[in-house]
Design an enzyme around this catalytic site. Structure first.
Site, PDB file in Angstrom:
ATOM      1  CG  PHE A  65      77.637 -10.152  18.863  1.00 39.75           C
ATOM      2  CD1 PHE A  65      77.288 -10.696  19.648  1.00 39.75           C
ATOM      3  CD2 PHE A  65      76.525  -9.286  17.932  1.00 39.75           C
ATOM      4  CE1 PHE A  65      75.874 -11.136  20.309  1.00 39.75           C
ATOM      5  CE2 PHE A  65      75.056  -9.380  18.679  1.00 39.75           C
ATOM      6  CZ  PHE A  65      74.880 -10.376  19.639  1.00 39.75           C
ATOM      7  CE1 TYR A  66      74.428 -14.029  19.172  1.00 41.73           C
ATOM      8  CE2 TYR A  66      74.225 -15.919  17.266  1.00 41.73           C
ATOM      9  CZ  TYR A  66      73.117 -15.466  18.239  1.00 41.73           C
ATOM     10  OH  TYR A  66      72.328 -14.967  18.770  1.00 41.73           O
ATOM     11  N   GLY A  67      80.514 -15.493  18.412  1.00 41.09           N
ATOM     12  CA  GLY A  67      82.545 -15.610  18.335  1.00 41.09           C
ATOM     13  C   GLY A  67      83.001 -15.265  19.405  1.00 41.09           C
TER      14      GLY A  67
END
Length: 361
Positions: A65-67
């Site tokens: 979920f690094y966006g």
């Protein structure tokens, strides 16, 4: 300061101990967890990633979920593009990916952003999230294998035993190689080690001169006793201790730090004084403030393996050099005296995160 000739390493914990990681590593979050207009361009990101790897940093820490919510898998897509360009580096990298949250389900991260970050407790849903990671990495089509997987937050809705047995069952299905844990407290960690039959490879927690709660939580002691490396994230205080962030205006649109208490308008000016103190020591010693912080962490305990993030290749090289630095007793005493007098304003993250029980679960 003295320096050694190569990057030190340490084995993964428990049953994974035949594999090693470096003492200094690389966090990839900042390359993509921001507004899409501020994504790091591929050529710049790739240069940073390769510079870190060439300097001896073996572990890369990524996130499912690094966006932004409009492109949750941006970080995984970046990693895939890197290995498409440099397939020879796949075996050089130990890839750790945070997950364990429902990305695309109703009320999940893509719909609600940070408010949709609840840990998944259903094995079928969790299996699907792992398959999503593997698909983005191309793991089953010659792409990068998922070396380490970790639930970003430990679930409170089920027991430690239920959670760990679920994770181990998915590991045994071949969806990832080794299990890591994140944001766990001491009691949870002890139970997890027991239930997993010593199957915890690493533990990821926040640790820096700005945040040493992992010690009072018992996590450092338990990891030392069980020889489990600690992936110390935000080791330079989310950039605050480097001196590069001098005001909130230095943070780009969509940056998660803008919503964290330590960076709030009422706390920022106070907290930046710790950076000023460390910068004075760094300038006297001919090093960067980041290097001083990282070297201090490495000497704090032999099981620390920091994962500093950066968007610049030059900074990646500088951070790696901290793995070769030895602070003398006078330098350590100086830093410890500064920390004994400094009191951070604002807790970790924000009030919602602290009240949700997701930190030190």
């Amino acid at each position: 300061m003295t320096s050694s000739s190569s990057m030190p390493t340490l084995p993964l914990g428990g049953s994974a101990s035949s594999e090693h990681i470096s003492r200094m590593n690389l966090g990839l979050m900042g390359l993509t967890w921001t507004d899409p207009s501020h994504f790091t361009p591929d050529d710049e990101a790739f240069a940073t990633m390769r510079a870190s790897l060439d300097a001896g940093c073996r572990l890369w820490d990524a996130g499912q979920f690094y966006g932004p919510s409009v492109d949750p898998h941006a970080n995984l897509k970046l990693v895939k593009r890197y290995f498409d360009k440099y397939p020879e580096d796949k075996e050089r990298v130990v890839l750790c990916v945070k997950g364990g949250v429902d990305i695309f389900g109703k009320g999940g991260y893509a719909e609600k952003s940070m408010a949709g970050m609840a840990p998944v407790t259903n094995v079928d849903t969790l299996r699907e999230t792992l398959k999503q990671i593997r698909a983005e990495l191309g793991s089953d089509k010659g792409g990068k294998e998922l070396d380490l997987w970790e639930p970003a937050r430990f679930p409170k809705a089920i027991s430690v035993e239920e959670a760990i047995k679920m994770y181990i069952s998915l590991r045994d299905e071949g969806l990832f190689k080794h299990l890591s844990l994140s944001e766990v407290g001491g009691e949870t960690l002890k139970k997890a080690i027991e239930v997993s039959n010593n199957g915890i490879a690493t533990v990821e927690v926040e640790y820096s001169p700005f945040c040493m709660e992992a010690e009072s939580q018992g996590v450092v002691r338990i990891c030392e006793e069980n020889k489990i490396p600690i992936l110390a994230y935000s080791p330079v205080g989310k950039g605050l201790l480097t001196g590069s962030v001098r005001s909130r205006d230095d943070l780009p649109k969509g940056d998660p730090r803008l919503h964290q208490d330590s960076f709030s308008p009422e706390n920022f000016d106070h907290n930046i004084t710790l950076a000023d103190s460390i910068n004075r020591i760094a300038s006297e010693r001919g090093a960067t403030a980041a290097q001083i912080c990282l070297a201090w962490i490495l000497q704090r305990s032999p099981i620390f393996a920091p994962i500093p993030g950066t968007r610049k290749a030059a900074y990646a090289k500088e951070n790696a050099e901290a793995g070769k630095i030895t602070l003398d007793s006078k330098e350590v005493k100086q830093i410890d005296e500064i920390l004994s007098q400094f009191k951070r304003k604002g807790g970790r993250y924000n009030e919602h995160a602290r009240n949700s029980g997701s930190l030190w679960a």
